[in-house]
Design an enzyme around this catalytic site. Sequence first.
Site, PDB file in Angstrom:
ATOM      1  CB  SER A   1      -0.998  -0.191   1.146  1.00 21.20           C
ATOM      2  OG  SER A   1      -1.919   0.829   1.290  1.00 21.20           O
TER       3      SER A   1
ATOM      4  CG  HIS B   1      -6.234  -1.974   0.594  1.00 27.10           C
ATOM      5  ND1 HIS B   1      -5.297  -1.335  -0.449  1.00 27.10           N
ATOM      6  CD2 HIS B   1      -5.758  -1.499   1.772  1.00 27.10           C
ATOM      7  CE1 HIS B   1      -4.427  -0.846  -0.005  1.00 27.10           C
ATOM      8  NE2 HIS B   1      -4.557  -0.678   1.243  1.00 27.10           N
TER       9      HIS B   1
ATOM     10  CG  ASP C   1      -7.348  -2.465  -3.077  1.00 30.97           C
ATOM     11  OD1 ASP C   1      -8.013  -1.313  -2.477  1.00 30.97           O
ATOM     12  OD2 ASP C   1      -6.362  -2.550  -2.833  1.00 30.97           O
TER      13      ASP C   1
END
Length: 203
Positions: A105, A186, A155
């Site tokens: 991320s 995610h 996501d």
Amino acid sequence: MNDTHQHIFIEGTDPKKVLILLHGTGGNEHDLINVGKHIDSTASLLGVRGNVMEGGMPRYFRRLAEGVFDEEDLFFRAEQLYLFLKDALLHYAPKSELVTAIGYSNGANIAATLLMKHKKIMDRSILFHAMVPYRNQPVHELNYAQIFIGAGVNDPIIPKNETQELINVLRAKGATVEDNWYNNGHQLTIEEVQQAHNWYNSF
Ligand code: MLT
């Protein structure tokens, strides 16, 4: 040595291999230790904490809103991280020959920035749930780069087309990119980590 970033270094049994671990928003230098061990149990691990705070949550650079980055800060922090990593690798792992970044991320987004904007620091990169970090500046040649991308078709934080555009940018600059898509939002799942492990060990 340069101590801009809180970090942890765990020496592996193979001095030639190092994994740089870059966490997601709200994480820290310990978050990806187990992921790193799963990818390569013999490599040294360098976990680095992002030094920007957002409501008490560490990150690697500021953002104006979710998915909207403060580019000036992004470039400043990427340079700072680049200098830290160069120094830390020399200090902790002078015999390293294979450096791999593992980012999730926000950590994957700063790793993508290091790839696109800086001289080579890692040979391989594993980017879990990454997006295009910037668009208005040049991108380095990446002929040397081997990249594994793990992404979510659903996501909610990183839209599919963002990751796809990043893959296109990296490939256009010569990187070899393997992309893998999952249906788990995610989240970073064991399936994704296992596939990154298989990719890492396929060379
Ligand atoms: C970012 O800010 O880098 C992305 O939005 C992902 C995240 O929330 O960390």
